[in-house]
Scaffold this motif. Structure first.
Motif, PDB file in Angstrom:
ATOM      1  N   SER A 378     -33.067 -36.168  -2.354  1.00 41.81           N
ATOM      2  CA  SER A 378     -33.310 -37.584  -2.630  1.00 41.81           C
ATOM      3  C   SER A 378     -34.038 -38.229  -1.459  1.00 41.81           C
ATOM      4  O   SER A 378     -34.101 -37.665  -0.363  1.00 41.81           O
ATOM      5  N   GLY A 379     -34.594 -39.409  -1.706  1.00 43.13           N
ATOM      6  CA  GLY A 379     -35.221 -40.239  -0.675  1.00 43.13           C
ATOM      7  C   GLY A 379     -36.008 -39.469   0.357  1.00 43.13           C
ATOM      8  O   GLY A 379     -35.523 -39.237   1.455  1.00 43.13           O
ATOM      9  N   GLY A 380     -37.236 -39.066   0.045  1.00 40.33           N
ATOM     10  CA  GLY A 380     -38.018 -38.311   1.024  1.00 40.33           C
ATOM     11  C   GLY A 380     -37.560 -36.867   1.116  1.00 40.33           C
ATOM     12  O   GLY A 380     -37.676 -36.238   2.178  1.00 40.33           O
ATOM     13  N   LYS A 381     -37.030 -36.371  -0.003  1.00 40.36           N
ATOM     14  CA  LYS A 381     -36.657 -34.951  -0.126  1.00 40.36           C
ATOM     15  C   LYS A 381     -35.544 -34.523   0.832  1.00 40.36           C
ATOM     16  O   LYS A 381     -35.483 -33.358   1.234  1.00 40.36           O
ATOM     17  N   TYR A 382     -34.688 -35.455   1.219  1.00 42.55           N
ATOM     18  CA  TYR A 382     -33.552 -35.064   2.068  1.00 42.55           C
ATOM     19  C   TYR A 382     -32.603 -34.166   1.276  1.00 42.55           C
ATOM     20  O   TYR A 382     -32.433 -34.340   0.079  1.00 42.55           O
ATOM     21  N   LYS A 413     -36.616 -40.806 -10.698  1.00 49.80           N
ATOM     22  CA  LYS A 413     -37.739 -41.398  -9.978  1.00 49.80           C
ATOM     23  C   LYS A 413     -37.489 -41.335  -8.472  1.00 49.80           C
ATOM     24  O   LYS A 413     -36.336 -41.317  -8.025  1.00 49.80           O
ATOM     25  N   VAL A 414     -38.555 -41.358  -7.723  1.00 48.06           N
ATOM     26  CA  VAL A 414     -38.456 -41.375  -6.269  1.00 48.06           C
ATOM     27  C   VAL A 414     -37.615 -42.579  -5.830  1.00 48.06           C
ATOM     28  O   VAL A 414     -37.793 -43.682  -6.342  1.00 48.06           O
ATOM     29  N   ASP A 415     -36.699 -42.350  -4.936  1.00 43.32           N
ATOM     30  CA  ASP A 415     -35.845 -43.403  -4.354  1.00 43.32           C
ATOM     31  C   ASP A 415     -34.856 -44.047  -5.331  1.00 43.32           C
ATOM     32  O   ASP A 415     -34.276 -45.081  -5.035  1.00 43.32           O
ATOM     33  N   LEU A 416     -34.668 -43.415  -6.487  1.00 40.57           N
ATOM     34  CA  LEU A 416     -33.733 -43.996  -7.453  1.00 40.57           C
ATOM     35  C   LEU A 416     -32.363 -43.351  -7.366  1.00 40.57           C
ATOM     36  O   LEU A 416     -31.350 -43.914  -7.772  1.00 40.57           O
ATOM     37  N   GLY A 417     -32.323 -42.147  -6.844  1.00 38.54           N
ATOM     38  CA  GLY A 417     -31.039 -41.432  -6.789  1.00 38.54           C
ATOM     39  C   GLY A 417     -31.309 -40.039  -6.306  1.00 38.54           C
ATOM     40  O   GLY A 417     -32.001 -39.854  -5.313  1.00 38.54           O
ATOM     41  N   GLY A 418     -30.827 -39.082  -7.035  1.00 38.39           N
ATOM     42  CA  GLY A 418     -31.087 -37.695  -6.684  1.00 38.39           C
ATOM     43  C   GLY A 418     -29.820 -36.893  -6.666  1.00 38.39           C
ATOM     44  O   GLY A 418     -28.754 -37.374  -7.042  1.00 38.39           O
TER      45      GLY A 418
END
Ligand code: MN
Ligand code: MN
Length: 469
Positions: A378-382, A413-418
């Motif tokens: 999530s968030g920048g592929k962390y 979506k990017v920055d939505l969760g993960g």
């Protein structure tokens, strides 16, 4: 003239990425039939395996029928031999020895067999207002409100102080009772309705009703609780203290069922991730002598971050491969460095009702086949293990050569969760890993939905991996 394709059409066919609903492909009828046949026993597998322990028991039984034997670190093995390693009854590694020497690495399919649920607390039973209840602590990522007012079954084990182990499964068949977390009637829910959805039912409100009949004795206290313990003592010979050495859990009591007028989908508890466990298991059991030694891993504790000695953050897979390597005078790390892994886990399927949560050009769709997810996190592929371009090319080859229907996916979506899978823990062993699995609707709900065609395509993907030279 009408049938003549234009230059642009021809060029498009040649150059553009094509994805097709499996139901629109030429072989759709044959595939749908095969998928129906494949999914009938899968539904029974789900009904039998509502906990990781039940899954291990069932898989061992099926593997033994297919010729698998307990692993003996002192024995010597040849191509075609089949062994299993049972980690504490909650995780399992099946191994089929291949034709290539271990030096060339192994192929790993790693799914998980735990699913979100309501675990009983160590001291669960209490009485209030003459109702007997169980306190629970939820396990995994759940939307708590989804777990109230649905039928629940009690599964697990109780180990008495003398070591005697009792298996419990109550609520799957008539005339068994079932259990329930009660919710507030809407008439009195004005305040509750103002809570956010995540607080709709709070963690400490996930209390399960287990009885309300008092033990008839004016002098006794907590008569309803006493009566429940009396019944449990009659049935299992346990006393309240025995809850202290138990793993008991409330799971949805419903069975796997077909969904839709067209019977195209399956609704069930625990598709995540028993759908990948089952599809990889079937591919493994059908393989006679694979090219590479194949490890089919069924892990526990993925839903809580893979921690603990039965989760893949633990070293048991590494230690097992070390033992295999030793048999051939090799070092575990040399085997691992040459190995590959399909991290077998589900991904989110596009749901038009919540369409703005997924990025339409990169998410997975029902009926487009097995999902290959290059990275999670999530968030920048962390927190991700991203498959390399080289390994993705290899995976494309395996799948396309076997004509498997497949698609790519991204979790939201990017920055939505993960979220993550076991991929990064296997990657940490210096193995090339990619996530592969079934797209799921209502993931982590008590009743999740998958498409039969996708289940079948996922099985075909694992088969292709096992069989590839
Ligand atoms: Mn999963
Ligand atoms: Mn999950």
């Amino acid at each position: 003239m009408e049938n003549q394709k234009t230059e642009g059409q021809l060029l498009g066919e040649k150059l553009l990425l094509k994805r097709k609903n499996m139901g629109m492909k030429e072989d759709s009828e044959a595939v749908e039939q095969a998928a129906q046949a494949f999914c009938a026993p899968y539904k029974r597998f789900l009904d039998r395996c509502k906990t990781e322990r039940e899954a291990v028991e069932t898989i061992v039984e099926m593997a033994e029928k297919a010729g698998y034997k307990p692993f003996d670190p002192k024995a010597s093995y040849q191509a075609g031999d089949k062994v299993y390693y049972n980690n504490r009854g909650k995780a399992l590694i099946l191994t089929a020895f291949g034709r290539h020497p271990l030096e060339k690495g192994v192929r790993i399919m790693a799914s998980h067999i735990d699913s979100p649920r309501l675990d009983l607390k160590p001291s669960p039973l209490y009485e209030e207002a003459e109702l007997a209840m169980f306190k629970t602590h939820y396990y995994g990522g759940i939307k708590k409100y989804q777990w109230s007012a649905i039928p629940l079954a009690l599964h697990g084990v109780i180990v008495k102080k003398n070591g005697e182990k009792l298996s419990v499964a109550i609520g799957e068949e008539e005339p068994d009772p079932i259990f329930v977390v009660n919710d507030l009637l809407p008439h009195l829910a004005q305040e509750q309705m103002k809570r956010t959805l995540s607080q709709g039912i709070k963690g400490e409100e996930l209390n399960v009703l287990v009885g309300c009949r008092p033990f008839k004795d004016d002098k006794a206290s907590e008569r309803v609780k006493l009566n429940i313990i009396r019944l449990l003592n009659e049935k299992y010979g346990i006393v309240e203290e025995d809850f202290l050495s138990a793993e008991l859990t409330m799971v949805p009591a419903f069975k796997a069922r077909d969904i839709g007028f067209d019977h195209s989908c399956i609704g069930a508890y625990g598709h995540d991730d028993r759908v990948c466990a089952y599809t990889s298991l079937m591919a493994a059991l059908e393989a006679q002598t694979p090219a590479y030694t194949t490890l089919t891993v069924f892990a526990d504790k993925e839903e809580t971050g893979s921690d603990g000695n039965t989760g893949l953050h633990s070293h048991y897979l590494e230690f097992f491969i070390e033992r295999l390597a030793k048999l051939e005078g090799l070092c575990g790390r040399d085997v691992l460095s040459n190995s590959t892994c399909l991290s077998a886990d589900v991904n989110a399927a596009f749901d038009p009702t919540f369409g703005d949560t997924l990025e339409k050009r990169n998410c997975a769709y029902l009926n487009y086949g097995v999902v290959v997810t290059q990275y999670t996190g999530s968030g920048g592929k962390y927190g991700t293990s991203q498959a390399s371009a080289e390994f993705m090319a290899q995976v494309r080859n395996w799948l396309d050569n076997a004509k498997v229907s497949w698609q790519t996916g991204e979790l939201g979506k990017v920055d939505l969760g993960g979220g993550g899978t076991v991929a990064k823990y296997v990657a940490a062993l210096d193995v090339d890993v990619v996530d592969v699995g079934v797209p799921v609707l209502s993931m982590h709900a008590p009743f999740e939905v998958v498409s039969k065609n996708d289940v079948y395509a996922t099985y075909q993907a694992f088969k292709a991996y096992v069989e590839a030279e």
